[in-house]
Write a protein that holds these residues in place. Structure first.
Motif, PDB file in Angstrom:
ATOM      1  N   LEU A   1       3.827  -4.788  -0.251  1.00 30.22           N
ATOM      2  CA  LEU A   1       3.374  -5.905  -1.077  1.00 30.22           C
ATOM      3  C   LEU A   1       3.741  -7.232  -0.435  1.00 30.22           C
ATOM      4  CD1 LEU A   1       4.421  -4.568  -4.593  1.00 30.22           C
ATOM      5  CD2 LEU A   1       2.069  -4.787  -3.723  1.00 30.22           C
TER       6      LEU A   1
ATOM      7  N   GLY B   1       0.451  -8.670  -5.288  1.00 33.53           N
ATOM      8  CA  GLY B   1      -0.807  -8.242  -4.706  1.00 33.53           C
ATOM      9  C   GLY B   1      -1.583  -9.453  -4.220  1.00 33.53           C
ATOM     10  N   ASP B   2      -2.754  -9.199  -3.635  1.00 30.65           N
ATOM     11  CA  ASP B   2      -3.581 -10.286  -3.121  1.00 30.65           C
ATOM     12  C   ASP B   2      -4.195 -11.081  -4.260  1.00 30.65           C
ATOM     13  OD1 ASP B   2      -3.507  -9.816  -0.208  1.00 30.65           O
ATOM     14  OD2 ASP B   2      -4.393  -7.888  -0.751  1.00 30.65           O
TER      15      ASP B   2
ATOM     16  N   TYR C   1      -6.794 -12.950  -6.474  1.00 22.55           N
ATOM     17  CA  TYR C   1      -8.145 -12.488  -6.794  1.00 22.55           C
ATOM     18  C   TYR C   1      -8.902 -13.569  -7.540  1.00 22.55           C
ATOM     19  CZ  TYR C   1     -11.769  -9.154  -8.244  1.00 22.55           C
ATOM     20  OH  TYR C   1     -12.960  -8.495  -8.431  1.00 22.55           O
TER      21      TYR C   1
ATOM     22  N   ILE D   1       3.666  -7.178  -9.301  1.00 24.39           N
ATOM     23  CA  ILE D   1       3.963  -5.768  -9.508  1.00 24.39           C
ATOM     24  C   ILE D   1       5.428  -5.627  -9.876  1.00 24.39           C
ATOM     25  CG2 ILE D   1       4.134  -3.492  -8.426  1.00 24.39           C
ATOM     26  CD1 ILE D   1       1.499  -6.118  -7.453  1.00 24.39           C
TER      27      ILE D   1
ATOM     28  N   LEU E   1      -5.460  -3.837  -4.749  1.00 28.10           N
ATOM     29  CA  LEU E   1      -4.093  -3.362  -4.558  1.00 28.10           C
ATOM     30  C   LEU E   1      -4.082  -2.102  -3.704  1.00 28.10           C
ATOM     31  CD1 LEU E   1      -1.092  -3.597  -5.151  1.00 28.10           C
ATOM     32  CD2 LEU E   1      -1.490  -2.387  -7.312  1.00 28.10           C
ATOM     33  N   ARG E   2      -5.028  -1.208  -3.923  1.00 28.53           N
ATOM     34  CA  ARG E   2      -5.121  -0.021  -3.081  1.00 28.53           C
ATOM     35  C   ARG E   2      -5.331  -0.410  -1.614  1.00 28.53           C
ATOM     36  NH1 ARG E   2      -6.031   5.303  -2.399  1.00 28.53           N
ATOM     37  NH2 ARG E   2      -7.569   5.895  -0.823  1.00 28.53           N
TER      38      ARG E   2
ATOM     39  N   ARG F   1      -4.484  -3.240  -0.209  1.00 28.25           N
ATOM     40  CA  ARG F   1      -3.245  -3.856   0.258  1.00 28.25           C
ATOM     41  C   ARG F   1      -2.237  -2.796   0.696  1.00 28.25           C
ATOM     42  NH1 ARG F   1      -0.277  -7.352   2.633  1.00 28.25           N
ATOM     43  NH2 ARG F   1      -1.935  -8.789   2.004  1.00 28.25           N
ATOM     44  N   LEU F   2      -2.147  -1.725  -0.085  1.00 24.99           N
ATOM     45  CA  LEU F   2      -1.153  -0.692   0.195  1.00 24.99           C
ATOM     46  C   LEU F   2      -1.553   0.244   1.321  1.00 24.99           C
ATOM     47  CD1 LEU F   2      -0.210   0.297  -3.468  1.00 24.99           C
ATOM     48  CD2 LEU F   2       1.091  -1.167  -1.911  1.00 24.99           C
TER      49      LEU F   2
END
Length: 210
Positions: free
Chosen positions: A14, A116-117, A119, A131, A200-201, A203-204
């Motif tokens: 993150l 997270g990024d 948006y 998060i 988020l997916r 990003r991870l």
């Protein structure tokens, strides 16, 4: 993946809390699936949401809400606790405050792991996902003016790209509009909330996860 491994992975991948700035622009947006949509010049309004992960013995769960049917906009939609930043607030401060106001989630029970990024929504908000980690299931009380229901979704389900799909609607005027959706049983997670989950997916796990 164990809870400890998941927590460590989130911390490693993150964005740091210190990297946040009110001046940061969006990394993801509603326009990613609609590159031809009209995108007017505007000043985005800063907002934040809290994505609370609850450490459950059977795996991490994500706390989500269903918005009250009496709200003026987005009635009944699935969301994360969140809202606009007050003057002088950081994204973390706003996300924790909103979670307290909406569902009485104690800020002291939340360990912030990262961000997270940012948006951009079609309605002109720049939303920062925060998060958080909760070591045990929290006591929550939904604010009746804002929240109709508080529920949990398994993290493994929510973040699994196999459960993400692109849906669309046809407006009265203009081209077809596409959006992300994550159906969960009888609940339909879509729009900005699903877009944030999808971002988020990525990003991870990287672009290849898409």
């Amino acid at each position: 993946m164990t809870l400890a491994a998941l927590k460590a992975e989130l911390k490693a991948r993150l964005l740091s809390v210190e990297s946040w700035s009110i001046e940061n622009g969006p990394a993801r947006s509603d326009f990613d699936l609609n590159p031809g949509a009209e995108r007017e010049e505007r000043t985005l309004r800063a907002a934040a949401v809290l994505i609370p992960l609850i450490a459950n013995e059977d795996g991490a769960m994500v706390l989500m809400t269903r918005r009250a049917d009496t709200l003026a906009s987005h009635t009944g939609q699935i969301a994360f606790p969140g809202g606009r930043l007050d003057p002088g607030e950081t994204a973390v401060e706003a996300a924790l405050r909103e979670a307290w106001e909406e569902v009485a989630l104690d800020p002291d029970a939340v360990e912030v792991l990262g961000l997270g990024d940012a948006y951009e929504t079609g309605t002109g908000f720049l939303v920062t996902p925060v998060i958080g980690w909760l070591s045990r299931a929290p006591e929550t009380t939904p604010s009746p003016d804002e929240v109709a229901e508080v529920f949990e979704v398994p993290w493994d389900f929510l973040i699994d790209g196999a459960n993400h799909r692109r849906d669309y609607y046809d407006p009265e005027t203009g081209p077809r509009r596409w959006y992300w959706a994550v159906p969960f049983g009888e609940r339909y997670i879509w729009g900005v909330t699903a877009g944030i989950v999808r971002a988020l997916r990525m990003r991870l796990y990287g672009e290849e996860a898409a």
